[in-house]
Design a protein around this motif. Structure first.
Motif, PDB file in Angstrom:
ATOM      1  N   THR A  82      35.572  39.644  34.123  1.00 19.54           N
ATOM      2  CA  THR A  82      35.940  40.749  35.011  1.00 19.54           C
ATOM      3  C   THR A  82      35.579  42.088  34.382  1.00 19.54           C
ATOM      4  O   THR A  82      35.560  43.111  35.082  1.00 19.54           O
ATOM      5  CB  THR A  82      37.442  40.726  35.337  1.00 19.54           C
ATOM      6  OG1 THR A  82      38.206  41.015  34.154  1.00 19.54           O
ATOM      7  CG2 THR A  82      37.857  39.372  35.891  1.00 19.54           C
ATOM      8  N   ASP A 140      30.733  37.053  41.216  1.00 18.15           N
ATOM      9  CA  ASP A 140      31.690  36.612  40.191  1.00 18.15           C
ATOM     10  C   ASP A 140      31.448  37.312  38.856  1.00 18.15           C
ATOM     11  O   ASP A 140      32.395  37.606  38.118  1.00 18.15           O
ATOM     12  CB  ASP A 140      31.594  35.098  39.978  1.00 18.15           C
ATOM     13  CG  ASP A 140      32.157  34.306  41.143  1.00 18.15           C
ATOM     14  OD1 ASP A 140      32.841  34.906  41.989  1.00 18.15           O
ATOM     15  OD2 ASP A 140      31.882  33.085  41.209  1.00 18.15           O
ATOM     16  N   GLY A 179      30.133  40.243  38.393  1.00 15.30           N
ATOM     17  CA  GLY A 179      30.228  41.688  38.456  1.00 15.30           C
ATOM     18  C   GLY A 179      28.935  42.416  38.746  1.00 15.30           C
ATOM     19  O   GLY A 179      28.863  43.644  38.581  1.00 15.30           O
TER      20      GLY A 179
END
Length: 264
Positions: free
Chosen positions: A178, A237, A239
């Motif tokens: 993330t 997923d 980024g």
């Protein structure tokens, strides 16, 4: 080594299967703050064509006991390619991110994309140890690791607590997908972007932006082994702004788009 147990970053693991064996051993507990593990690769391609193994490198420095001489490999920010031919073996020391700084005594960034004779760091004794290690049978990984332990323990530097802090930063960068921007990583660890960049130059040998990007490429390459991967979803997923951005990053390093890599 089979395709399913190949370490992250080894490209074309299915093609590599059967061409070489890979074993890992943990270092002496006193070395664990500095050394992640030892890796032992051996191959026998006599009567076969040479094989080029490509690797998306990690943010680690390696000491490699090999022919014709032991060498120190800095972080390779491109694509590492090792040609295997005839018969041979090598034993490598994978230092933790930041762990080599205490042995080197200088900013690790100076080693980026470079391979140095190990004697420039450890003196002539490293070649004696290298000859001892390489004289052993390919089955003697544990004995080889013991020789490497003894060599490094005799030169064990004082532990730098900041190295452990930097290693934790790298672990965050490589383990949490993330995080896609340097500012996020700096905030997570309560430092400024400038401080983060300085620490990575001093201890890691590659900048935090590179480490974040390389972690995403590792994940993309691993997921590409599944031919049914949804590249658009994967880009999200990881980024990326879109699939095209992922494709540009992947192609720039690996040499072909991820969709072509997955099919070939």
């Amino acid at each position: 080594m089979t395709g399913s147990d190949a370490p992250r970053g080894v490209l074309r693991p299915q093609g590599a299967a059967g061409r070489f064996s890979l074993d890992q051993r943990q270092p002496d507990p006193a070395l664990e703050p500095l050394v992640e593990f030892y890796w032992h690769v051996r191959w026998d391609l006599c009567g076969q064509a040479p094989y080029d193994q490509k690797v998306l490198s990690h943010p680690n420095v390696h000491l490699v006991f090999e022919e014709p001489r032991a060498a120190v490999y800095g972080v390779d920010r491109g694509l590492f390619v090792r040609r295997l031919e005839a018969r041979g073996q090598v034993l490598g020391v994978k230092f933790r991110p930041g762990g080599f700084r205490a042995f080197w005594g200088r900013p690790v960034q100076e080693l980026a994309d470079r391979v140095l004779p190990a004697t420039e760091v450890f003196g002539p004794a490293v070649e004696r140890t290298s000859r001892q290690i390489l004289s052993l049978s390919g089955e003697d990984t544990m004995v080889m690791a013991g020789l490497a332990d003894a060599f490094l323990l005799a030169r064990l530097p004082a532990i730098d607590p900041q190295a452990a802090e930097v290693a934790a930063m790298v672990e965050t960068a490589t383990g949490d997908h993330t995080l896609v921007r340097v500012e996020q990583l700096a905030e997570r660890h309560g430092v400024s972007v400038r401080t983060l960049q300085r620490l990575f130059a001093e201890y890691v040998g590659a900048g935090p932006k590179w480490v974040l990007r390389r972690a995403r490429l590792h994940e993309a390459a691993q997921r590409a082994e599944d031919a049914s991967v949804d590249w658009s979803a994967l880009a999200t997923d990881l980024g990326y702004a879109d699939q095209a951005h992922l494709s540009r990053d992947f192609t720039a390093v690996v040499g072909l788009p991820p969709t072509h890599y997955a099919r070939s």
